[in-house]
Design an enzyme around this catalytic site. Structure first.
Site, PDB file in Angstrom:
ATOM      1  N   ASP A 121      -9.145   0.638   6.396  1.00 17.06           N
ATOM      2  CA  ASP A 121      -9.398   1.243   7.711  1.00 17.06           C
ATOM      3  C   ASP A 121     -10.721   2.003   7.639  1.00 17.06           C
ATOM      4  OD1 ASP A 121      -8.926   4.154   7.073  1.00 17.06           O
ATOM      5  OD2 ASP A 121      -7.044   3.268   6.394  1.00 17.06           O
ATOM      6  N   SER A 122     -11.155   2.505   8.778  1.00 18.54           N
ATOM      7  CA  SER A 122     -12.466   3.157   8.844  1.00 18.54           C
ATOM      8  C   SER A 122     -12.436   4.583   8.306  1.00 18.54           C
ATOM      9  CB  SER A 122     -12.924   3.220  10.295  1.00 18.54           C
ATOM     10  OG  SER A 122     -12.080   4.110  11.003  1.00 18.54           O
ATOM     11  N   GLY A 123     -11.251   5.151   8.191  1.00 23.96           N
ATOM     12  CA  GLY A 123     -11.139   6.547   7.791  1.00 23.96           C
ATOM     13  C   GLY A 123     -11.055   7.482   8.982  1.00 23.96           C
ATOM     14  N   GLN A 218     -10.541  -0.503  22.439  1.00 23.12           N
ATOM     15  CA  GLN A 218     -10.002   0.780  22.911  1.00 23.12           C
ATOM     16  C   GLN A 218      -9.888   0.747  24.436  1.00 23.12           C
ATOM     17  OE1 GLN A 218      -8.683   3.180  21.276  1.00 23.12           O
ATOM     18  NE2 GLN A 218      -9.312   2.811  19.159  1.00 23.12           N
ATOM     19  N   ASP A 295       0.322  -3.841  10.908  1.00 24.14           N
ATOM     20  CA  ASP A 295       0.486  -2.918   9.788  1.00 24.14           C
ATOM     21  C   ASP A 295       1.237  -1.696  10.282  1.00 24.14           C
ATOM     22  OD1 ASP A 295      -1.884  -1.624  11.213  1.00 24.14           O
ATOM     23  OD2 ASP A 295      -1.344  -0.156   9.697  1.00 24.14           O
ATOM     24  N   CYS A 333      19.850 -11.212   1.767  1.00 22.55           N
ATOM     25  CA  CYS A 333      18.488 -10.903   1.313  1.00 22.55           C
ATOM     26  C   CYS A 333      18.305 -11.367  -0.134  1.00 22.55           C
ATOM     27  CB  CYS A 333      18.234  -9.402   1.428  1.00 22.55           C
ATOM     28  SG  CYS A 333      16.600  -8.924   0.832  1.00 22.55           S
ATOM     29  N   CYS A 335      15.768 -10.364  -2.135  1.00 21.46           N
ATOM     30  CA  CYS A 335      14.834  -9.466  -2.844  1.00 21.46           C
ATOM     31  C   CYS A 335      15.435  -8.998  -4.168  1.00 21.46           C
ATOM     32  CB  CYS A 335      14.451  -8.290  -1.947  1.00 21.46           C
ATOM     33  SG  CYS A 335      15.578  -6.886  -2.035  1.00 21.46           S
ATOM     34  N   CYS A 338      18.399  -6.479  -3.772  1.00 17.98           N
ATOM     35  CA  CYS A 338      19.682  -7.044  -3.326  1.00 17.98           C
ATOM     36  C   CYS A 338      20.296  -7.977  -4.367  1.00 17.98           C
ATOM     37  CB  CYS A 338      19.511  -7.744  -1.977  1.00 17.98           C
ATOM     38  SG  CYS A 338      19.183  -6.574  -0.644  1.00 17.98           S
ATOM     39  N   HIS A 363      13.048  -3.516  -1.058  1.00 13.30           N
ATOM     40  CA  HIS A 363      13.865  -4.255  -0.091  1.00 13.30           C
ATOM     41  C   HIS A 363      13.202  -4.255   1.299  1.00 13.30           C
ATOM     42  CE1 HIS A 363      17.124  -5.628   2.435  1.00 13.30           C
ATOM     43  NE2 HIS A 363      16.830  -4.577   3.212  1.00 13.30           N
TER      44      HIS A 363
HETATM   45 ZN   LIG Z   1      16.932  -6.897  -0.177  1.00 15.94          ZN
END
Ligand SMILES: [Zn+2]
Length: 418
Positions: A121-123, A218, A295, A333, A335, A338, A363
């Site tokens: 990001d630009s900050g 913007q 994001d 799931c 992951c 899990c 997760h």
């Molecule tokens: Zn999971």
């Protein structure tokens, strides 16, 4: 399903369109967007976004790191989850350890030992949100360092210089950020200043052949200002566009209307990044409205409070009801959390050890990435509207609990929920 289209390949070559063709061909940005499929009902699309470190399958959720690490997860684990792009935080990295050290370490990729793509990001946003004593002038954002109290000026040139040192694949322009709940002349001033700062950022980029600079649309919640900003910024030959200034506490009804207005006016052949959006329902709806990239700190932040994201909402691991529950967080799931641990184990661990937060963070990131992969697959296979209906049914126990903004937003792209 649409065939694979190379960026710019479908552009009209009549004389009046020659200028835009020339403009597209002259851009030597290190980014290619291949549209793999477009939904025939909604504005959703599935793309391959080719960036310097690897190809990103969109729609994509990008987890947020702060000081070169994601809180509660290692770079290896992130790679293991199939993450193709994550965010680095320019404000924190620019302050400490500082751009010089990171440049010496071969940029943020080398510093973190992350081999895939990074977006910085630009900050500016951090400055406005974290630092009370900030002042915006035409020059840039002035603020007092929270580390040593020194006055610092973050100008568009300085922001790009730091991001050039970090070496991110996608850099964000410095924009004049106003809260989405602010109205009046300040919104218009910030919009015009953001356009001027975009030009200064483009001029300051030392690595246009290696690093992509995205513009940020913007204009607050004012449709005319948003359109003016879209008209002006899309005249610039930047590799991608972000929709900024939303997701800051405005009414959801205003939010989705600004999103869809933006995607209506953004060029089809460039990526569209909706900033600060990460709730599952918002992601699915905004993909339908034509956004490619997202994001948000939400999935990692909420994990630290013991909240695990699941297809039916969230599961509070700390709650007593899970103390003797030997099922994983989500039985479907795949992951690492899990696969190995039960709700009861995480519940017990949460009381004594920060490792519980770490397991839930893994997760939650896996949940976000898997959700976006399923969304993409449904777009490619041509049944995204059905996917949305199934997703909403699972997320909300009954039809009358559907948020009205989501129902309206989906209806605007021809998806009715029954
Ligand atoms: Zn999971």
């Amino acid at each position: 399903m649409a065939a694979v289209i190379e960026c710019g390949a479908d552009i009209d070559t009549t004389p009046e369109n020659h200028m835009s063709l020339k403009k597209t061909l002259s851009s030597a940005s290190p980014l290619t967007l291949r549209i793999v499929a477009e939904c025939s009902v909604t504005k959703a699309r599935a793309c391959d976004l080719v960036l310097p470190h690897c190809t990103v399958s969109t729609p994509v959720f990008m987890p947020v790191g702060t000081q070169g690490t994601l809180k509660g997860i290692t770079v290896d684990q992130l790679e293991g989850l199939g993450c193709q792009i994550c965010l680095g935080n320019t404000y924190h990295l620019g302050m400490r350890p500082g751009p010089d050290l990171i440049e010496k370490a071969n940029g943020l990729h080398g510093f973190m030992n992350w081999k895939r793509n990074l977006l910085t990001d630009s900050g500016g946003f951090q400055m406005v949100s974290l630092v009370e004593l900030s002042e915006v002038t035409e020059e840039g954002v002035k603020f007092k360092s929270p580390y040593d109290g020194k006055e610092i000026l973050l100008s568009p040139e300085k922001s790009i210089s730091i991001q050039n040192s970090l070496g991110s694949d996608i850099m964000m322009q410095l924009d004049d950020v106003v809260s989405s709940t602010v109205t009046g002349p300040r919104v218009e001033e910030a919009m015009h200043r953001s356009i001027r700062w975009l030009d200064r950022c483009i001029a300051a980029n030392k690595n246009p052949d290696k690093q992509n600079l995205f513009a940020i649309i913007q204009g607050g919640l004012n449709a005319d200002l948003r359109k003016t900003c879209l008209d002006e910024m899309t005249k610039r030959d930047v590799p991608g566009f972000a929709i900024g200034g939303l997701s800051g506490g405005e009414e959801k009804d205003d939010f989705w209307r600004m999103v869809t207005l933006s995607t209506d006016h953004l060029p089809r052949e460039k990526p569209r990044y909706l900033m600060g959006v990460g709730y599952a329902v918002d992601l699915v709806v905004c993909v339908a409205l034509g956004c490619d990239m997202f994001d948000c700190v939400f999935p990692t932040r909420t994990a630290r409070f013991g909240s695990a994201l699941v297809p039916w909402g969230s599961l509070q691991v700390k709650h007593k009801q899970y103390a003797k529950d030997l099922q994983p967080i989500d039985p479907d799931c795949k992951c690492p959390t899990c696969k190995r641990h039960s709700r009861a184990y995480l519940h017990a661990l949460f009381k004594s050890d920060t490792a519980a937060m770490h397991h839930i963070t893994i997760h939650n990131i896996a949940y976000q990435l898997t959700l976006m992969r399923s969304v993409r697959q449904s777009i490619v296979e041509g049944h995204f509207p059905e996917f949305i209906r199934t997703f909403m049914k699972r997320m909300f126990p009954s039809r009358d609990q559907y948020p009205s903004w989501a129902v309206d937003a989906l209806a605007s792209v021809n998806v009715t929920l029954e």
